[in-house]
Enzyme design. Structure first.
Site, PDB file in Angstrom:
ATOM      1  N   SER A 138       0.845  -1.189   0.000  1.00 50.63           N
ATOM      2  CA  SER A 138       0.000   0.000   0.000  1.00 50.63           C
ATOM      3  C   SER A 138       0.879   1.238   0.000  1.00 50.63           C
ATOM      4  O   SER A 138       1.999   1.211   0.533  1.00 50.63           O
ATOM      5  CB  SER A 138      -0.889   0.015   1.251  1.00 50.63           C
ATOM      6  OG  SER A 138      -1.584   1.244   1.384  1.00 50.63           O
ATOM      7  N   TYR A 151      -2.804  -1.452  10.083  1.00 51.33           N
ATOM      8  CA  TYR A 151      -2.779  -1.732   8.645  1.00 51.33           C
ATOM      9  C   TYR A 151      -1.514  -1.150   8.021  1.00 51.33           C
ATOM     10  O   TYR A 151      -0.784  -1.835   7.298  1.00 51.33           O
ATOM     11  CB  TYR A 151      -4.018  -1.147   7.975  1.00 51.33           C
ATOM     12  CG  TYR A 151      -4.029  -1.302   6.470  1.00 51.33           C
ATOM     13  CD1 TYR A 151      -4.520  -2.461   5.883  1.00 51.33           C
ATOM     14  CD2 TYR A 151      -3.561  -0.292   5.639  1.00 51.33           C
ATOM     15  CE1 TYR A 151      -4.536  -2.608   4.504  1.00 51.33           C
ATOM     16  CE2 TYR A 151      -3.561  -0.425   4.271  1.00 51.33           C
ATOM     17  CZ  TYR A 151      -4.057  -1.598   3.704  1.00 51.33           C
ATOM     18  OH  TYR A 151      -4.049  -1.744   2.333  1.00 51.33           O
TER      19      TYR A 151
END
Length: 255
Positions: A138, A151
């Protein structure tokens, strides 16, 4: 990575980026196996696509990962590409003590699950020609979103893991990192229509153009994620961190 003639396993292949990659790679002439928790979602992706197959498994369970690796290599001995896409994203507040079950599940799913699956398949993959592991990280690995701390941390850890993996397997297995920006998927509630996030089809169009480059980039970075990826190197980290948090808060509030 060659883009056709592969046998590809995609985790988290029932929706979002995983499903879109499955459809695109299948259209290029690859055998594709989509794996995930929800049988109905996997079957929808496979519907009308001969040569696409569904296998259910839970990436948070070590025994299920071992079963998947055993079953997929037995059923598809030509397997030569793994795309690690399965993951979860949870919002967490850091300004007070909280139940850590979301953090723990995120680490087990995103980080430990990926490491376990790579480990379960590596002895097979090193025997295959044109073997490749693609891992979805990400842009938040490089500039964190304050409201999703665990995350971000799992994706940053995977980025580091991928670098070591690439060196350890150089010349035997190609290692590719796919780092998306915020994309309109169902990763979090409402994200599929959230303003300010990149439309899924536009994202996949750009990604597939990058996969088609020869040689394939070690990092698949669409233009929209580059401000995050290179913020620290460009001296814009603090500004990018603040702007990212503001953008995400406004987008969620607008829904």
């Amino acid at each position: 990575m060659k883009t056709s003639g592969n046998t590809i396993l995609i985790t988290g292949g029932g929706s979002g980026i995983g499903a879109a990659l499955a459809e695109r790679f299948h259209a290029l002439g690859n055998t594709v196996i989509v794996a995930g928790r929800r049988r109905a979602a996997l079957e929808r992706v496979c519907d009308g696509r001969p040569g696409m197959h569904a296998i259910t498994f839970d990436i948070s369970q070590a025994d299920d990962i071992a079963r998947l690796a055993r079953d997929v290599t037995e059923a598809f001995p030509a397997l030569n590409v793994l795309i690690n896409n399965a993951g979860i994203m949870r919002f967490e507040a850091l300004d007070h003590a909280r139940d850590l079950s979301d953090a723990e599940e995120t680490i087990v799913t995103n980080l430990l699950g990926t490491i376990r699956l790579d480990n379960a398949l590596i002895d097979h993959l090193v025997t295959r020609r044109d073997a490749t592991i693609v891992t979805v990280t990400s842009g938040l690995a490089f500039v964190p979103l304050v409201s999703t701390p665990t995350y971000n941390a799992t994706k940053a850890a995977l980025h580091s893991y991928i670098i070591a993996q690439r060196e350890a397997l150089r010349g035997r297995v190609e290692i590719i990192e796919l780092a998306p920006p915020g994309v309109q998927t169902d990763l979090t509630p409402g994200q599929g229509t959230r303003p300010g996030y990149m439309p899924l089809e536009a994202y996949i169009d750009e990604v597939m153009e990058l996969f088609a480059q020869v040689p394939t980039p070690a990092e698949i970075l669409v233009e929209r994620v580059k401000p995050l990826r290179f913020a620290e190197a460009n001296g814009t980290f603090d500004q990018t961190l603040a702007a990212l948090g503001e953008m995400a808060a406004k987008a969620r509030a607008a829904q």
